[in-house]
Enzyme design. Structure first.
Site, short mmCIF file in Angstrom:
data_model
loop_
_atom_site.label_atom_id
_atom_site.label_comp_id
_atom_site.label_asym_id
_atom_site.label_seq_id
_atom_site.Cartn_x
_atom_site.Cartn_y
_atom_site.Cartn_z
CB ILE A 137 -0.99 0.03 1.19
CG1 ILE A 137 -0.27 -0.09 2.53
CG2 ILE A 137 -2.03 -1.05 1.05
CD1 ILE A 137 -1.21 -0.04 3.72
CG ASP A 138 0.00 4.08 -2.89
OD1 ASP A 138 0.64 3.18 -3.47
OD2 ASP A 138 -1.02 4.61 -3.36
CE LYS A 139 6.80 9.06 2.87
NZ LYS A 139 7.90 9.94 2.43
#
Length: 308
Positions: A137-139
């Site tokens: 999952i994105d930062k």
């Protein structure tokens, strides 16, 4: 990234996909090939496939071969929010602002550094760079992800991503008031040719991407939506919501307005359902919205303005 392409000839018919690649690529291990397949770097006729797929006559096999970059990772003591752990998997709630694994240009401490401190028995399919990492999952996105502690668990979980038997649900606060209570966005996603750091809806060098959304609550100028991933493309929800002109609030790449001061991107992976790769038990995990996300929703319910 180097692209390789083959067309299956009569003598190659019925060969397993992983074996075919092993026979046609020099100086590469079976583990590395498994990694490419599970990561979606290998396509059969434009579709992601499994390692045990038996190739057919005139199948077109493509490999977007990533650069072989290895990192010397030093374990770091991190306050991991572990939701569940056993001998095979770890499910954790990632806070916003933490990168999942190192990559080109990433020198900061990542979730992988913390995982290596917590336990050394992580799967090796993704090599030194991404031990145990099945999906990302994105930062700037918070929420649930599952990590594999051995290769058997990793392969089993990766196959669930391909089979779409692993379910992931997100909450997102988006700009604007959606007119429909429910919708499905079916639009292919690929690398943005004008900005290689971004993804976009495009027919060029793209992969199928499907996001289903449900309106949970409407506010003046904003909508809270529940998004279900039917595929798992990079930045999928963020790109799709921008595509329908309702970008995620605070999104630093895809929102057309300035982000909320000090709050960042309001996207949270709140539910993860999977089949345990060893016990075959169906398991569902949940993670509540972060406190700041809840505070913003409460402010909107009270009719207060938020900077966006």
């Amino acid at each position: 990234m180097e692209e390789n392409k083959w067309m299956i000839e009569p003598k190659q018919v019925s060969t397993r996909l992983d074996k075919f690649l092993l026979e046609n690529i020099d100086d590469v291990s079976r583990t590395r090939i498994q990694q490419w397949i599970t990561n979606g770097d290998v396509m059969v006729n434009g579709e992601i496939s499994k390692s045990n797929y038996k190739v057919r006559l005139h199948d077109v096999i493509t490999l977007d071969r990533p650069e072989d970059v290895e990192y010397d990772l030093t374990p770091v003591d991190m306050n991991l929010d572990i939701v569940y752990e056993d001998h095979d998997i770890i499910v954790l709630n990632k806070p916003k602002g933490v990168v999942v694994h190192p990559g080109a240009g990433t020198k900061e401490v990542t979730l992988v550094h913390g995982l290596l401190y917590h336990c050394q028995d992580l799967s090796g399919i993704n090599g030194v760079l991404r031990p145990g990492i099945v999906h990302r999952i994105d930062k700037d996105t918070s929420g649930l992800l599952v990590v594999a502690k051995n290769d058997k668990a990793h392969v089993g979980l990766s196959e669930q991503l391909v089979d779409k038997t692993m379910s992931r649900k997100y909450y997102a606060l988006v700009h604007g008031e959606l007119a429909h209570d429910h919708g499905t966005i079916d639009a292919p996603i690929g690398r943005d040719e004008k900005d290689r750091q971004k993804m976009t809806v495009t027919d060029k060098n793209s992969k199928q991407a499907i996001t289903e959304f449900f309106v949970k609550e409407r506010f003046k100028g904003f909508t809270l939506v529940e998004c279900h991933l039917k595929t798992g493309r990079t930045h999928q929800i963020r790109v799709h919501m921008q595509y329908i002109k309702h970008p995620v609030v605070g999104d630093p790449k895809y929102s057309y307005r300035k982000p909320l001061t000090d709050h960042g991107q309001l996207l949270h992976a709140f539910e993860l359902t999977l089949i345990h790769p060893i016990t075959e038990e169906r398991m569902t995990f949940t993670a509540p919205l972060p406190a700041e996300f809840q505070e913003i929703l409460q402010s909107l319910r009270e009719g207060k303005e938020i900077r966006a």
